[in-house]
Design a protein around this motif. Structure first.
Motif, PDB file in Angstrom:
ATOM      1  N   PRO A 638      50.984  37.048  40.119  1.00 49.59           N
ATOM      2  CA  PRO A 638      50.792  38.505  40.144  1.00 49.59           C
ATOM      3  C   PRO A 638      49.307  38.869  40.065  1.00 49.59           C
ATOM      4  O   PRO A 638      48.544  38.269  39.311  1.00 49.59           O
ATOM      5  N   ASN A 639      48.920  39.823  40.848  1.00 47.93           N
ATOM      6  CA  ASN A 639      47.516  40.213  40.947  1.00 47.93           C
ATOM      7  C   ASN A 639      47.045  40.954  39.705  1.00 47.93           C
ATOM      8  O   ASN A 639      47.521  42.050  39.402  1.00 47.93           O
ATOM      9  N   GLN A 640      46.113  40.357  38.980  1.00 50.28           N
ATOM     10  CA  GLN A 640      45.464  41.007  37.841  1.00 50.28           C
ATOM     11  C   GLN A 640      43.967  41.204  38.091  1.00 50.28           C
ATOM     12  O   GLN A 640      43.292  41.845  37.289  1.00 50.28           O
ATOM     13  N   LYS A 641      43.469  40.660  39.197  1.00 48.72           N
ATOM     14  CA  LYS A 641      42.032  40.671  39.467  1.00 48.72           C
ATOM     15  C   LYS A 641      41.536  41.991  40.043  1.00 48.72           C
ATOM     16  O   LYS A 641      40.439  42.462  39.725  1.00 48.72           O
ATOM     17  N   ASP A 642      42.351  42.597  40.908  1.00 47.46           N
ATOM     18  CA  ASP A 642      41.895  43.809  41.599  1.00 47.46           C
ATOM     19  C   ASP A 642      43.089  44.713  41.865  1.00 47.46           C
ATOM     20  O   ASP A 642      43.857  44.513  42.811  1.00 47.46           O
ATOM     21  N   THR A 643      43.249  45.714  41.022  1.00 48.16           N
ATOM     22  CA  THR A 643      44.324  46.694  41.219  1.00 48.16           C
ATOM     23  C   THR A 643      43.753  48.045  41.645  1.00 48.16           C
ATOM     24  O   THR A 643      44.448  49.056  41.613  1.00 48.16           O
ATOM     25  N   THR A 644      42.466  48.031  42.036  1.00 51.07           N
ATOM     26  CA  THR A 644      41.841  49.248  42.569  1.00 51.07           C
ATOM     27  C   THR A 644      42.059  49.343  44.067  1.00 51.07           C
ATOM     28  O   THR A 644      42.338  50.419  44.605  1.00 51.07           O
ATOM     29  N   HIS A 645      41.971  48.202  44.738  1.00 51.55           N
ATOM     30  CA  HIS A 645      42.138  48.177  46.186  1.00 51.55           C
ATOM     31  C   HIS A 645      43.524  47.698  46.598  1.00 51.55           C
ATOM     32  O   HIS A 645      43.969  47.988  47.712  1.00 51.55           O
ATOM     33  N   PHE A 646      44.213  46.945  45.720  1.00 53.23           N
ATOM     34  CA  PHE A 646      45.549  46.436  46.009  1.00 53.23           C
ATOM     35  C   PHE A 646      46.594  47.197  45.197  1.00 53.23           C
ATOM     36  O   PHE A 646      46.337  47.620  44.065  1.00 53.23           O
ATOM     37  N   HIS A 647      47.765  47.332  45.772  1.00 57.77           N
ATOM     38  CA  HIS A 647      48.907  47.909  45.047  1.00 57.77           C
ATOM     39  C   HIS A 647      49.249  46.987  43.878  1.00 57.77           C
ATOM     40  O   HIS A 647      49.476  45.787  44.079  1.00 57.77           O
ATOM     41  N   PRO A 648      49.296  47.503  42.646  1.00 56.58           N
ATOM     42  CA  PRO A 648      49.475  46.624  41.471  1.00 56.58           C
ATOM     43  C   PRO A 648      50.738  45.778  41.521  1.00 56.58           C
ATOM     44  O   PRO A 648      50.746  44.632  41.065  1.00 56.58           O
ATOM     45  N   GLY A 649      51.835  46.315  42.064  1.00 53.76           N
ATOM     46  CA  GLY A 649      53.098  45.577  42.051  1.00 53.76           C
ATOM     47  C   GLY A 649      53.405  44.871  43.340  1.00 53.76           C
ATOM     48  O   GLY A 649      54.459  44.232  43.456  1.00 53.76           O
ATOM     49  N   ARG A 650      52.537  44.978  44.333  1.00 54.76           N
ATOM     50  CA  ARG A 650      52.823  44.392  45.640  1.00 54.76           C
ATOM     51  C   ARG A 650      51.632  43.575  46.150  1.00 54.76           C
ATOM     52  O   ARG A 650      51.253  43.642  47.320  1.00 54.76           O
ATOM     53  N   SER A 651      51.020  42.837  45.253  1.00 57.18           N
ATOM     54  CA  SER A 651      49.874  42.014  45.623  1.00 57.18           C
ATOM     55  C   SER A 651      49.867  40.764  44.764  1.00 57.18           C
ATOM     56  O   SER A 651      50.536  40.704  43.724  1.00 57.18           O
ATOM     57  N   LEU A 660      41.324  29.679  42.249  1.00 56.85           N
ATOM     58  CA  LEU A 660      41.603  30.939  42.931  1.00 56.85           C
ATOM     59  C   LEU A 660      40.892  30.936  44.278  1.00 56.85           C
ATOM     60  O   LEU A 660      39.670  30.778  44.351  1.00 56.85           O
ATOM     61  N   ILE A 661      41.647  31.110  45.365  1.00 60.24           N
ATOM     62  CA  ILE A 661      41.028  31.087  46.702  1.00 60.24           C
ATOM     63  C   ILE A 661      41.102  32.440  47.397  1.00 60.24           C
ATOM     64  O   ILE A 661      40.555  32.593  48.497  1.00 60.24           O
ATOM     65  N   GLY A 662      41.763  33.431  46.783  1.00 60.90           N
ATOM     66  CA  GLY A 662      41.802  34.725  47.455  1.00 60.90           C
ATOM     67  C   GLY A 662      42.792  35.683  46.849  1.00 60.90           C
ATOM     68  O   GLY A 662      43.507  35.377  45.894  1.00 60.90           O
ATOM     69  N   LEU A 663      42.805  36.887  47.445  1.00 58.88           N
ATOM     70  CA  LEU A 663      43.725  37.945  47.053  1.00 58.88           C
ATOM     71  C   LEU A 663      44.448  38.435  48.297  1.00 58.88           C
ATOM     72  O   LEU A 663      43.881  38.461  49.391  1.00 58.88           O
ATOM     73  N   MET A 664      45.722  38.856  48.117  1.00 60.29           N
ATOM     74  CA  MET A 664      46.486  39.371  49.239  1.00 60.29           C
ATOM     75  C   MET A 664      47.492  40.385  48.730  1.00 60.29           C
ATOM     76  O   MET A 664      47.834  40.414  47.549  1.00 60.29           O
TER      77      MET A 664
END
Length: 803
Positions: A638-651, A660-664
């Motif tokens: 679950p994405n905890q690194k960037d919830t400003t540009h990504f949807h918190p529950g769908r990234s 860590l190699i990336g965010l999606m």
């Protein structure tokens, strides 16, 4: 660099060599002669005397004159407004060839005209060097001009030709006429005799001085000052006026001309101040003034902090390295002068000259670089010329601030080294001769040659430079013709290039466009960097605010491109970009993907692959798996690194092992609105890390010839439990001996609603059982199936819903 034939002839005997021949030889030795410019042109000219002058009866501006040309009196019709009887003039006789054409006898409005009275402009003299009076009328000569003299251009000193030489950046020393002359003599292999003036300033300095010179800035590390209490202002000698004219400068008076001649000779700008204009006998160099100042050209400029300024008693008297001041210039009533000769920081002078738009002869020389001993040579030469041509006397002792920091350097080489580098077989005598001609003072021990590097040749640093001097002086035509050694190599991609090519091909095959966006971004995009590589670098002089920073993330630029397409009706945009990102941490390559429309769509079948989280996840998984990174090394958290540009529950955060190699994931609705998109899924991955990760060998196994059996399961589990945990347990538990017989596990349904608890969900899976070595019977499959159920219940705290 401009140098004339007369200037060269002051130091050497050119013999019968033409300027074309000299230009060709100098060009072949590495100094490109860009133009050969005669100061004047004209044949069949003579000095004449106007005997009579009257108005033409059929013209409101023409005059009928009679001119004595020495052998006869000729009638000439002249249109110049300043022609008058008694003048000595330049006459072009019939048959004369001028830049404007050939002169012929004829009639002008009924009156005979047997020649033409000339202006200097009509004789090809550069109009920029002529006064308004010279441009508007004929040239009137002195009354002592000899009538009948057949070389009027020589009489005026216009019988010269100028070489306009383009200097390479490493040969700024040849801005000085002495150095260019010495170089030319070496190229032509003829003796060169420069003026011997070393120590002239010290010999003429018996009187103690009250002059104080100080530099309060590091931009002026070295500075000479000298008081000359008595000079006589008068016209300069003819040779000096001619050399200045050939260099594109006008003669002012003997003292001012001496300062200019010394600058042209030595390459060192200097300035003479009227002694009475500096009553405090003090000169200080500063760089912290903020004031207006009027210079020699009569213009007022605003000086600001950072500009090098020459001051006396706290007031400016000149802009350092650029131009002197109007309030301290040498004039006709000047009786004594103070000489200033300094070294300045070339970057500071360049910035000041550019800002003030003052590209003077001085500033150009400082910007290109001046040899460390030039200031001493200049002040010695100035004293020498002042004594000869300005009756200078009552010299005070020379004052020096700082030092030149010059250290003599030697370079050692061998004949074998020179020949090996050049691919030649030059004899030792030839090489030594070259060094001697260049004033390198070579000494020889066996095959070893040691040279002393003159202060003028700061470009000579090692053996490679000496080999260049040898070949350019001896001639490039002496280089033997040889074929280059070209080893045959197999043209192929290295492993990382192959992986990068595969990723590009795979994404293009799946309907994505390979995009290229701007590397330079605005501050807004810099602040919105997604999975940034580090702190952004700012351009010192950006072309616009939109292109101020080197980007540290690709996605903001790729999203802008997607929004641009959407706003123009191109809705289904799916793109990717591979690009290097530069930051304070270095250069790192990233892969970015943006999906905004269906991956593929068949309308008549009403089927499509949507651009959603799972489609993007499938692309990422396939890229990594087919690159040799197995699925058991790949993790999505679950994405905890960037919830400003990504949807918190769908990234998600993407990991290879613990790295860590990336965010999606899906774009955040607020950020989507900010960039002008309604929906998008996106990813940014560290491609360098992916390419550098140790890959597993991809093993190919034959398709099993034994039948497969399919079983379904459904469990109720905690809402936060990832499906991958259940899949992992199934694969770990589904073994028969050492063989894993669960070949595939697919999640086909996830349910949340009224039939399960508020904090629960139902997950349904299909398992494929198959062996590579035997047919599986029902008993074996049931036993393993039950053990899988028990493992899931125990390890995932699950409740069996159906089986």
């Amino acid at each position: 660099m401009k140098i004339s034939k007369k200037w060269l002839e002051r130091y050497m005997d050119l013999g019968q060599r033409s300027m074309d021949e000299i230009a060709t030889t100098v060009t072949n030795a590495g100094f490109e002669v860009e133009d050969i410019v005669p100061l004047s042109q004209g044949t069949n000219l003579v000095i004449g005397e106007v005997l009579t002058c009257k108005d033409h009866p059929d013209s409101d501006h023409l005059h009928i004159t009679t001119v004595n040309t020495g052998d006869q009196v000729r009638p000439i019709v002249c249109g110049a407004p300043n022609v008058a009887a008694g003048q000595k003039v330049i006459v072009a006789l019939p048959g004369a060839k001028l830049p404007g054409g050939e002169i012929k006898s004829g009639k002008i409005r009924g009156e005979v005209s047997d020649g033409m009275i000339c202006s200097l402009a009509e004789l090809g003299v550069d109009k920029h060097t002529l006064s308004e009076a010279q441009l508007s009328g004929i040239e009137v000569l002195d009354q002592d001009a000899p009538v009948g003299h057949t070389d009027p251009l020589g009489y005026l000193g216009y019988d010269d030709t100028v070489l306009d030489i383009g200097l390479t950046p490493n040969r700024a020393d040849c801005q000085a006429a002495w150095n260019m002359a010495s170089e030319t003599a070496a190229i032509l292999n003829i003796p060169c005799q420069l003026p011997e003036v070393a120590g002239a300033a010290d010999i003429a300095s018996d009187v103690p001085t009250q002059l104080k010179i100080v530099s309060e800035t590091e931009k002026c590390p070295h500075f000479y000052g000298k008081v000359v209490n008595s000079v006589t202002i008068k016209p300069s000698p003819k040779w000096m006026q001619e050399l200045l004219r050939a260099s594109g400068m006008n003669s002012i008076n003997n003292v001012v001309d001496i300062s200019n001649i010394v600058m042209l000779e030595t390459g060192q700008p200097m300035h003479f101040y009227d002694k009475n204009a500096l009553p405090h006998q003090e000169i200080t160099v500063k760089d912290n003034l903020d004031t207006d100042y009027t210079t020699l050209d009569g213009e007022t400029y605003h000086l600001q902090s950072g500009d090098v300024v020459i001051t006396s008693n706290g007031q400016p008297i000149g802009i350092g390295g650029v131009m002197g001041g109007n309030d301290s210039k040498v004039e006709d009533n000047t009786q004594g002068i103070i000489i200033e000769c300094a070294s300045f920081d070339h970057v500071s002078i360049r910035n000041t000259a550019r800002r003030l738009n003052l590209n003077t002869e001085s500033s150009i020389r400082y910007q290109k670089g001046i040899e460390p001993l030039a200031a001493k040579k200049a002040i010695d030469r100035a004293v020498d010329l002042l004594i000869q041509y300005a009756d200078a006397k009552d010299f005070e002792q020379t004052v020096e601030f700082g030092c030149d920091h010059y250290e003599e350097k030697t370079i050692t080489c061998t004949v074998e080294q020179i020949n090996h580098r050049l691919g030649t077989d030059f004899a030792k005598e030839e090489i030594v001769d070259v060094f001697a001609r260049l004033n390198l003072e070579p000494t020889v021990e066996g095959t070893t040659i040691t040279v002393k590097v003159p202060s003028t040749r700061l470009d000579l640093e090692g053996m490679a430079d000496l080999s260049e001097e040898v070949i350019r002086m001896i001639g490039y035509d002496r280089l033997p013709s040889t074929l280059p050694v070209m080893e045959m190599t197999e043209g192929k991609l290295n492993p990382q290039q192959r992986q990068r090519r595969f990723i590009q091909t795979f994404l293009c095959e799946n309907g994505l466009q390979d995009a290229i966006t701007y590397t330079l971004v605005s501050s807004t995009k810099k602040e919105n960097a997604i999975f940034s590589t580090g702190d952004a670098l700012e351009l010192p002089t950006p072309l616009s605010e939109e292109r101020r920073y080197l980007r540290t993330s690709i996605l903001p630029s790729l999203l802008e491109s997607a929004a641009y397409n959407h706003s123009r009706g191109n809705k289904g945009v799916n793109m990717f970009e591979i690009s290097e990102l530069t930051s304070t941490q270095g250069v790192i390559e990233h892969l970015a993907i943006v999906l905004t429309g269906a991956m593929n769509e068949t309308r008549w079948l009403k089927t499509s692959t949507p651009a959603d989280f799972y489609t993007l996840k499938g692309l990422v998984e396939t890229i990594l798996e087919r690159s040799g990174i197995s699925e058991n090394r790949l993790f999505f958290k679950p994405n905890q690194k960037d919830t400003t540009h990504f949807h918190p529950g769908r990234s998600a955060e993407v990991y290879i092992g613990k790295d860590l190699i990336g965010l999606m994931g899906e774009i955040h609705p607020l950020y989507a609105n900010e960039v002008g998109l309604k929906h998008a899924v996106m990813a940014e991955l560290d491609l360098d890390q992916i390419l550098e990760t140790k890959k597993s060998k991809i093993r190919f196994t034959p398709v099993s010839k034994y039948p497969a059996v399919y079983r379904d399961l459904a469990f109720v589990v905690e809402k936060d439990l990832p499906a991958s945990k259940i899949v992992e347990v199934i694969k770990r538990s589904g073994k028969l001996g050492k063989e894993s017989i669960v070949k595939n596990v697919d999640v086909f349904d996830v349910y949340q609603g009224e039939h399960v608890g508020e904090h629960e969900k139902s997950i349904a899976l299909t398992m494929t059982f198959q062996s590579d070595v035997q047919t599986l019977d029902d008993k074996t499959i049931t036993t393993i199936f039950n053990s899988i159920i028990d493992a899931i219940v125990n390890q995932c705290k699950a409740t069996l819903r159906s089986a």
